[in-house]
Write a protein that holds these residues in place. Structure first.
Motif, short mmCIF file in Angstrom:
data_model
loop_
_atom_site.label_atom_id
_atom_site.label_comp_id
_atom_site.label_asym_id
_atom_site.label_seq_id
_atom_site.Cartn_x
_atom_site.Cartn_y
_atom_site.Cartn_z
N ASP A 259 -2.95 0.18 -7.32
CA ASP A 259 -2.35 0.46 -6.02
C ASP A 259 -0.85 0.25 -6.03
N GLN A 260 -0.17 1.02 -5.21
CA GLN A 260 1.25 0.80 -5.02
C GLN A 260 1.46 -0.44 -4.15
N CYS A 261 2.69 -0.93 -4.13
CA CYS A 261 3.03 -2.09 -3.32
C CYS A 261 3.10 -1.65 -1.86
N GLU A 262 2.04 -1.93 -1.07
CA GLU A 262 1.96 -1.40 0.28
C GLU A 262 2.06 -2.44 1.38
N ALA A 263 1.32 -3.54 1.26
CA ALA A 263 1.25 -4.46 2.39
C ALA A 263 0.88 -5.86 1.96
N LEU A 264 1.26 -6.82 2.81
CA LEU A 264 0.81 -8.19 2.68
C LEU A 264 -0.35 -8.38 3.66
N TYR A 265 -1.23 -9.34 3.36
CA TYR A 265 -2.37 -9.61 4.22
C TYR A 265 -2.28 -11.01 4.79
N ALA A 266 -2.55 -11.13 6.09
CA ALA A 266 -2.63 -12.42 6.75
C ALA A 266 -4.03 -12.52 7.33
N ARG B 109 -0.53 -4.51 11.58
CA ARG B 109 -1.73 -3.88 12.12
C ARG B 109 -2.93 -4.78 11.86
N LEU B 110 -3.72 -5.04 12.90
CA LEU B 110 -4.92 -5.85 12.77
C LEU B 110 -6.07 -4.94 12.37
N VAL B 111 -6.65 -5.17 11.18
CA VAL B 111 -7.71 -4.30 10.65
C VAL B 111 -8.88 -5.16 10.17
N SER B 112 -10.03 -4.53 10.06
CA SER B 112 -11.24 -5.22 9.60
C SER B 112 -11.84 -4.46 8.42
N TYR B 113 -12.46 -5.22 7.50
CA TYR B 113 -13.11 -4.65 6.33
C TYR B 113 -14.48 -5.28 6.15
N GLU B 114 -15.42 -4.50 5.66
CA GLU B 114 -16.75 -5.02 5.40
C GLU B 114 -16.78 -5.77 4.08
N ARG B 115 -17.73 -6.67 3.97
CA ARG B 115 -17.92 -7.42 2.73
C ARG B 115 -18.07 -6.47 1.55
N THR C 269 -11.19 -9.90 8.86
CA THR C 269 -10.20 -9.30 9.75
C THR C 269 -8.85 -9.87 9.36
N LEU C 270 -7.85 -9.02 9.27
CA LEU C 270 -6.54 -9.48 8.82
C LEU C 270 -5.43 -8.59 9.36
N TYR C 271 -4.23 -9.14 9.34
CA TYR C 271 -3.04 -8.36 9.65
C TYR C 271 -2.51 -7.75 8.35
N ARG C 272 -2.20 -6.47 8.41
CA ARG C 272 -1.50 -5.80 7.31
C ARG C 272 -0.03 -5.69 7.69
N ILE C 273 0.83 -6.34 6.92
CA ILE C 273 2.27 -6.29 7.16
C ILE C 273 2.89 -5.41 6.08
N PRO C 274 3.51 -4.28 6.45
CA PRO C 274 4.09 -3.39 5.45
C PRO C 274 5.06 -4.14 4.52
N ALA C 275 4.95 -3.87 3.23
CA ALA C 275 5.77 -4.58 2.24
C ALA C 275 7.26 -4.39 2.49
N GLN C 276 7.64 -3.17 2.87
CA GLN C 276 9.07 -2.91 3.07
C GLN C 276 9.62 -3.67 4.26
N VAL C 277 8.78 -3.90 5.28
CA VAL C 277 9.20 -4.67 6.45
C VAL C 277 9.42 -6.12 6.07
N GLU D 68 -9.15 -18.05 6.51
CA GLU D 68 -8.40 -17.92 7.75
C GLU D 68 -7.11 -18.75 7.73
N GLY D 69 -6.01 -18.11 8.07
CA GLY D 69 -4.72 -18.79 8.10
C GLY D 69 -3.90 -18.61 6.85
N ASP D 70 -4.49 -17.96 5.81
CA ASP D 70 -3.78 -17.80 4.54
C ASP D 70 -3.07 -16.45 4.46
N PHE D 71 -1.95 -16.45 3.74
CA PHE D 71 -1.21 -15.23 3.41
C PHE D 71 -1.60 -14.77 2.01
#
Length: 221
Positions: A42-49, A27-33, A102-110, A74-77
Motif C-alpha cells: 500500500d501507498q502511504c495513505e493514512a494514520l489510524y486512531a 474520517r470515522l470508519v469501521s472494519y470487520e474482523r 472502529t477508528l479514525y483515518r487521518i490522511p498522511a499528508q495532513v 482503544e486509544g492507540d495510534f
C-alpha cells in the motif's frame, strides 16, 4: 473516543487552524474482523486512531511465515500505517483488524503538514515511535533468546489481559502467526502446558486454568 482525546495535552498546543484541519480531514470508519487495512504494498495513505477493537501489526517472510510485532487497542495510534511520513521509506508492514474495529483515518499528508510545523506534534510523534520501536526490540529479544514455552505462556497471559477473559478463541495456526513459529511447535507446546494443568484445550479454544503458573513460566518474557 473523540479525536482530540488521542492527542491528550498537546491538543491545546495546536492552533485553531490545525485543530480544524485534523477534525475536518479525519474520517470515522469501521472494519470487520479479519480485514487487512494495510498490506505491504500500500501507498502511504493514512494514520489510524483506534476508538474500538484491536488491530494487529505484523510482517510476513518470503516463505509466508507471519510474526506479530505488536497489537493496538482503544486509544492507540497506528503510525506505521503511514510510516513514510517519518522516513519517506515505507515499512513492509501489514495491519489487520483482529476484532471488529472502529477508528479514525487521518490522511498522511495532513498529519505530515502539522508535524513539520508544530514542535509539540513532533515530540508527540517521536514518543509514540519510541514506544513502538521498543516493542519491536523486545520482540527480537524474545525470538532470539527466550524459550518457546516461556514465549507461549507470556502470549497467553497477555491475550487474557487484552481481551479480559480466561477463555481464548484462538487456533494453533493463529498463535503460530503471532509468535513467528510453526503450527506444529505451538501444538506441541500447548499439549505440554495442558499436561502441566495450566490450560485446557478444546476446539478453537484455550482456557487458562492456572494463570499463576503460566506467569511464572513466562518470567520476563
Amino acid at each position: 473516543m473523540e479525536l482530540r482525546e488521542f492527542f491528550g495535552d498537546i491538543w491545546g498546543k495546536l492552533s485553531k487552524e490545525e485543530q480544524t484541519l485534523f477534525l475536518e480531514s479525519a474520517r470515522l470508519v469501521s472494519y470487520e474482523r479479519g480485514t487487512v487495512l494495510k498490506n505491504s504494498t500500500d501507498q502511504c495513505e493514512a494514520l489510524y486512531a483506534v476508538t474500538r477493537g484491536i488491530l494487529r501489526v505484523y510482517m510476513i517472510s518470503e516463505e509466508g511465515r507471519e510474526v506479530t510485532l505488536y497489537q493496538l487497542k482503544e486509544g492507540d495510534f497506528c503510525l506505521f500505517s503511514a510510516s513514510c511520513i517519518l522516513s519517506r521509506i515505507p515499512f513492509p508492514l501489514l495491519v489487520e483488524a483482529q476484532t471488529d474495529v472502529t477508528l479514525y483515518r487521518i490522511p498522511a499528508q495532513v498529519y505530515q503538514s502539522v508535524l513539520q510545523t508544530n514542535i509539540a506534534v513532533s515530540n508527540f510523534t517521536s514518543g509514540i515511535m519510541s514506544n513502538r520501536l521498543a516493542d519491536i526490540l523486545w520482540l527480537v529479544d524474545q525470538i532470539l533468546f527466550k524459550r518457546m514455552d516461556s514465549r507461549l505462556a507470556a502470549f497467553l497471559c497477555s491475550q487474557s489481559e487484552l481481551y479480559h477473559t480466561d477463555t481464548l478463541t484462538l487456533t494453533h495456526e493463529q498463535i503460530a502467526a503471532h509468535l513467528g513459529t510453526a503450527r506444529e511447535v505451538v501444538s506441541r507446546m500447548l499439549k505440554y502446558l495442558q499436561s502441566e494443568q495450566m490450560i485446557v484445550l478444546s476446539r478453537k479454544e484455550i482456557r487458562l486454568t492456572d494463570k499463576e503458573s503460566l506467569s511464572l513460566l513466562a518470567g520476563d518474557a
